[in-house]
Design a protein around this motif. Structure first.
Motif, PDB file in Angstrom:
ATOM      1  N   UNK A 236      31.689  94.219   8.505  1.00 17.44           N
ATOM      2  CA  UNK A 236      32.966  94.512   7.845  1.00 17.44           C
ATOM      3  C   UNK A 236      34.100  94.556   8.871  1.00 17.44           C
ATOM      4  N   UNK A 237      33.804  95.130  10.056  1.00 18.64           N
ATOM      5  CA  UNK A 237      34.808  95.197  11.115  1.00 18.64           C
ATOM      6  C   UNK A 237      35.107  93.794  11.646  1.00 18.64           C
ATOM      7  N   UNK A 238      34.063  93.007  11.850  1.00 20.86           N
ATOM      8  CA  UNK A 238      34.218  91.638  12.347  1.00 20.86           C
ATOM      9  C   UNK A 238      35.125  90.831  11.412  1.00 20.86           C
TER      10      UNK A 238
ATOM     11  N   UNK B  81      40.174  90.145  -4.416  1.00 19.90           N
ATOM     12  CA  UNK B  81      39.103  90.291  -3.436  1.00 19.90           C
ATOM     13  C   UNK B  81      37.815  89.769  -4.044  1.00 19.90           C
ATOM     14  N   UNK B  82      37.363  88.633  -3.561  1.00 14.35           N
ATOM     15  CA  UNK B  82      36.106  88.087  -4.084  1.00 14.35           C
ATOM     16  C   UNK B  82      35.494  87.155  -3.066  1.00 14.35           C
ATOM     17  N   UNK B  83      34.210  86.987  -3.196  1.00 10.33           N
ATOM     18  CA  UNK B  83      33.411  86.190  -2.267  1.00 10.33           C
ATOM     19  C   UNK B  83      32.718  85.126  -3.104  1.00 10.33           C
ATOM     20  N   UNK B  84      32.620  83.902  -2.605  1.00  9.85           N
ATOM     21  CA  UNK B  84      32.028  82.858  -3.441  1.00  9.85           C
ATOM     22  C   UNK B  84      30.548  83.084  -3.727  1.00  9.85           C
ATOM     23  N   UNK B  85      30.171  82.927  -4.974  1.00 13.26           N
ATOM     24  CA  UNK B  85      28.756  82.895  -5.357  1.00 13.26           C
ATOM     25  C   UNK B  85      28.645  82.100  -6.652  1.00 13.26           C
ATOM     26  N   UNK B  86      27.709  81.176  -6.678  1.00 12.91           N
ATOM     27  CA  UNK B  86      27.464  80.384  -7.873  1.00 12.91           C
ATOM     28  C   UNK B  86      26.911  81.295  -8.965  1.00 12.91           C
TER      29      UNK B  86
ATOM     30  N   UNK C 145      42.402  88.464  -0.169  1.00 16.95           N
ATOM     31  CA  UNK C 145      41.625  88.834   1.016  1.00 16.95           C
ATOM     32  C   UNK C 145      40.309  88.055   0.987  1.00 16.95           C
ATOM     33  N   UNK C 146      40.181  87.151   1.954  1.00 13.67           N
ATOM     34  CA  UNK C 146      38.993  86.286   1.977  1.00 13.67           C
ATOM     35  C   UNK C 146      37.891  86.991   2.753  1.00 13.67           C
ATOM     36  N   UNK C 147      37.132  87.789   2.028  1.00 14.19           N
ATOM     37  CA  UNK C 147      36.158  88.701   2.635  1.00 14.19           C
ATOM     38  C   UNK C 147      34.914  87.973   3.137  1.00 14.19           C
ATOM     39  N   UNK C 148      34.094  88.703   3.888  1.00 10.80           N
ATOM     40  CA  UNK C 148      32.922  88.093   4.513  1.00 10.80           C
ATOM     41  C   UNK C 148      31.616  88.449   3.804  1.00 10.80           C
TER      42      UNK C 148
ATOM     43  N   UNK D 177      34.477 105.945   1.682  1.00 11.98           N
ATOM     44  CA  UNK D 177      33.608 105.501   0.596  1.00 11.98           C
ATOM     45  C   UNK D 177      32.169 105.305   1.024  1.00 11.98           C
ATOM     46  N   UNK D 178      31.917 104.674   2.146  1.00  6.58           N
ATOM     47  CA  UNK D 178      30.525 104.441   2.527  1.00  6.58           C
ATOM     48  C   UNK D 178      30.402 104.327   4.043  1.00  6.58           C
ATOM     49  N   UNK D 179      29.172 104.105   4.489  1.00  2.00           N
ATOM     50  CA  UNK D 179      28.848 104.116   5.912  1.00  2.00           C
ATOM     51  C   UNK D 179      29.347 102.841   6.599  1.00  2.00           C
ATOM     52  N   UNK D 180      29.199 101.706   5.894  1.00  2.00           N
ATOM     53  CA  UNK D 180      29.344 100.416   6.561  1.00  2.00           C
ATOM     54  C   UNK D 180      30.619  99.677   6.195  1.00  2.00           C
ATOM     55  N   UNK D 181      31.612 100.352   5.622  1.00  2.00           N
ATOM     56  CA  UNK D 181      32.710  99.559   5.091  1.00  2.00           C
ATOM     57  C   UNK D 181      34.105 100.038   5.453  1.00  2.00           C
ATOM     58  N   UNK D 182      34.256 100.852   6.500  1.00  2.00           N
ATOM     59  CA  UNK D 182      35.612 101.285   6.869  1.00  2.00           C
ATOM     60  C   UNK D 182      36.483 100.061   7.152  1.00  2.00           C
ATOM     61  N   UNK D 183      35.910  99.049   7.796  1.00  2.00           N
ATOM     62  CA  UNK D 183      36.665  97.829   8.101  1.00  2.00           C
ATOM     63  C   UNK D 183      37.157  97.141   6.838  1.00  2.00           C
ATOM     64  N   UNK D 184      36.333  97.127   5.795  1.00  2.00           N
ATOM     65  CA  UNK D 184      36.714  96.458   4.552  1.00  2.00           C
ATOM     66  C   UNK D 184      37.642  97.315   3.703  1.00  2.00           C
ATOM     67  N   UNK D 185      37.355  98.604   3.608  1.00  2.00           N
ATOM     68  CA  UNK D 185      38.229  99.486   2.818  1.00  2.00           C
ATOM     69  C   UNK D 185      39.628  99.481   3.437  1.00  2.00           C
ATOM     70  N   UNK D 186      39.669  99.588   4.774  1.00  2.00           N
ATOM     71  CA  UNK D 186      40.955  99.546   5.470  1.00  2.00           C
ATOM     72  C   UNK D 186      41.671  98.220   5.252  1.00  2.00           C
ATOM     73  N   UNK D 187      40.910  97.127   5.175  1.00  2.00           N
ATOM     74  CA  UNK D 187      41.508  95.813   4.892  1.00  2.00           C
ATOM     75  C   UNK D 187      42.176  95.815   3.516  1.00  2.00           C
TER      76      UNK D 187
END
Lengths: 386, 299
Positions: B108-110, A34-39, A62-65, B65-75
């Motif tokens: 995170x949900x998006x 799980x990682x996101x690109x950053x220089x 997982x290609x996160x946002x 874990x936090x307020x804004x990351x259920x979508x990511x933790x679940x992922x």
């Protein structure tokens, strides 16, 4: 189009620091990336993606946002009971700061590489240690590397330290962005069986999400128990001091390489009146200058967290003057490494030198300046246009 | 109704207010998910009231874990489960309140929906940041009085309408989207179950009145939620395969005044404001209803 240069397992390869980190991570068999690109960290993610898409690496990528989600995905995966890998730096590390605290608080043994980079503003993609210094109190172990071989070795060691039942803390193997991440050096790449011998397959213990033994992770701690959770976290940091040393010597037996005692590396300290202290790639430059002097040595801090107080006190026992090189600054005070070393230093003639911010080169001439001014009653911003 | 499981997965004895709408929803959501489930929960009322250490209401594995990351933790949970199970893989259920879903956790949900993880996200919509003491969120209706949108002499309550969240999620290409109400828990149960059964991302948004936040009688939670549906203020529908289907068709909308007058948060509305509220409700109800006849309108 392969991005990697050719490399072989079980032998010397000329590869970048990012390659070294990515190959080492692959050999540790993480299940989720799980990682996101950053220089300048991006190459690590690219290499991992290449290995996954070529079928060389069996892992869910997982290609996160965002970096916030990168840390959150890594946390969720690790908590489900698998080994994971992450990578970030700078603004990304700052964005995931909240989740870094959660990962350590939940005692999840995540490993995330950091290619150290300056923080904005003004924006800078170049190296210094502002990012990991700003993450100092997140409860992660921070191990700083001097060269590409050490990056490779530290990533492998990191899993063994993090997953030790006495530790169960996340680790950032840290290495200087560009200076190491983009530098090609000779690296001895281990074979899969060597790494498998050293690092057993991951088996989650106690806190992981399994419908067969349901538990609640991440509950609300009222004042009657919050302190105890935090106390246990610090106990684990204390224990990590021993475990890091142990893993360093185990690694030495298996691979024939070690880094000081794992926490600090003492270089020509025996007859040194003047001792320079630093972290990361600058120590290579310091060593080459130290070689030209008599009575000058280097104490390299590899483990910034946990802070190796005992080792520092012992290593400075014969010193008369101490100079601490910082690639970061705590505004309104001084260099963070300097203030921490000073707090435990038996040597009273100790001062700090701010160098290499935002990628400014640290030359041998700069190090000569440090040696010349070591221990005087003044701190310096070296090479600054006032 | 006879097929609903008797087993409880959300234990009583938690710290929710009397008459709490979200707590009713939790019970039925957890029932729909069943034993073989992992829950990723965002910070919010339901997290706080259900997991005061060393107690927990959750009988299935649960992580916060936090307020804004259920979508990511679940992922992350889902990605790890993929590597651990080749068959009988556990359900991934993500739960967040409206603040966590519409606002701070939206990104995170998006991302989770776009990546096509296999999960069902349930948003319990109590229409404001009720956990922190009733502040407006992106789900708060216009003119609602909250602590950050007081009904003042110059500005009358909240000055924005809710984001059309289910439609935004539908535009992402989620496989199943539904709205529900605590006034019909069987419908809620069925929709969550369906969301979990359909492979890919699913989103269920359930309206859950908040007794102190909305200023309603603790015995009237269900009555208020029921009026939310019958007035058209909270239309019940599902979107499957890009097609909209009204799951509760209203022959005639009950005047929205009947819904508003039970809630202290709408107490000071002028006649014109009630009128505007009514026309907004009618417009959105009719708009969603109109989508039903259009076939596939979402990807």
């Amino acid at each position: 189009m392969p991005l990697f240069g050719k490399f072989k397992y079980g032998g010397k390869n000329v590869i970048s620091g990012s390659d070294a980190g990515a190959i080492a991570a692959k050999l540790c068999r993480p299940s989720v990336i799980s990682a996101y690109p950053i220089t300048p960290q991006t190459i690590i993610v690219e290499r991992l993606a290449e290995m996954v898409n070529n079928g060389e690496m069996k892992a869910e990528m997982v290609k996160v946002e965002s970096e916030h989600s990168a840390a959150s995905v890594q946390m969720g995966a690790q908590a489900t009971g698998v080994r994971t890998i992450g990578a970030s730096c700078s603004q990304g590390l700052a964005l995931m700061n909240e989740i870094l605290h959660v990962i350590s608080g939940l005692r999840l043994p995540c490993v995330m590489m950091v290619a150290n980079r300056a923080l904005s503003a003004p924006i800078s993609i170049w190296n210094d240690h502002s990012d990991t210094m700003a993450s100092r109190d997140t409860g992660w172990i921070q191990l700083h590397c001097e060269n590409n071989q050490e990056i490779f070795d530290t990533v492998i060691q990191a899993y063994k330290i993090a997953e030790d039942k006495n530790v169960m803390l996340p680790i950032m193997p840290c290495f200087d962005g560009y200076i190491l991440s983009h530098l090609y050096e000779s690296v001895n790449v281990a074979t899969q069986s060597q790494v498998d011998n050293f690092l057993p397959a991951y088996k989650a213990v106690h806190h992981y999400l399994d419908p067969k033994r349901p538990i609640t992770i991440g509950s609300v701690a009222p004042p009657n128990c919050y302190t105890e959770f935090k106390f246990q976290q610090q106990k684990a940091m204390d224990k990590a001091l021993k475990v890091i040393k142990k893993v360093n010597s185990e690694f030495s037996k298996e691979f024939g390489r070690s880094y000081g005692n794992g926490l600090v590396e003492e270089y020509k300290l025996k007859n040194a009146d003047t001792v320079l202290i630093g972290m990361g790639s600058v120590c290579g430059t310091i060593k080459s200058v130290v070689d030209k002097h008599k009575g000058v040595g280097l104490l390299r801090i590899k483990s910034f967290r946990p802070f190796p107080t005992e080792d520092i006190v012992r290593a400075l026992s014969n010193a008369k003057r101490v100079a601490v090189v910082d690639k970061a600054f705590s505004f309104g005070n001084a260099g963070p490494l300097f203030t921490e070393v000073k707090a435990v230093s038996p040597v009273k003639k100790i001062n700090g030198f701010i160098m290499g911010l935002g990628g400014r080169s640290i030359t041998e001439k700069d190090i000569e300046f440090v040696i010349k001014n070591a221990g005087v009653e003044k701190n310096f911003w070296v090479n600054v246009n006032e | 109704m006879n097929n609903l499981p008797e087993k409880e997965y959300f234990a009583s004895g938690h710290n929710a207010c009397r008459g709490c709408g979200p707590a009713i929803a939790m019970r039925w959501i957890a029932k729909a998910a069943g034993d073989n489930t992992v829950i990723a929960h965002a910070t919010g009322c339901m997290e706080v009231i259900s997991t005061l250490y060393p107690y927990t209401s959750w009988k299935t594995p649960w992580i916060h874990s936090a307020f804004e990351n259920a979508g990511a933790v679940g992922s992350g949970v889902e990605a790890a489960l993929k590597t651990l199970y080749s068959k009988n893989r556990p359900n991934v259920l993500m739960i967040g309140g409206d603040g966590s879903t519409f606002d701070i956790g939206f990104q995170a949900l998006s991302g989770a929906i776009q990546r096509k993880h296999n999960f069902c996200y349930v948003c319990y919509d109590n229409e404001a940041y009720q956990n922190t003491g009733y502040q407006r969120s992106g789900a708060t209706p216009k003119y609602a009085r909250t602590t950050t949108t007081p009904y003042g002499k110059v500005v009358h309550g909240n000055d924005t309408w809710q984001k059309p969240m289910p439609l935004i999620i539908a535009a992402h290409g989620a496989k199943y989207i539904a709205t529900a109400s605590v006034s019909n828990v069987v419908d809620l149960y069925n929709k969550v179950k369906k969301g979990l059964e359909i492979p890919g991302p699913a989103y269920v948004q359930v309206q859950t009145p908040c007794v102190p936040g909305w200023g309603i009688n603790q015995a009237s939670t269900i009555q208020v939620a029921k009026l939310g549906v019958e007035t058209g203020a909270y239309p019940l529908y599902e979107i499957e395969g890009g097609k909209v289907k009204m799951t509760r068709k209203l022959e005639k909308l009950v005047p929205v005044k009947k819904y508003l007058e039970l809630q202290a948060r709408f107490r000071n509305l002028s006649e014109d404001e009630v009128k505007e509220f009514q026309s907004r409700v009618r417009y959105w109800y009719k708009y969603i209803e109109s989508l039903e006849s259009k076939g596939k309108v979402f990807p």
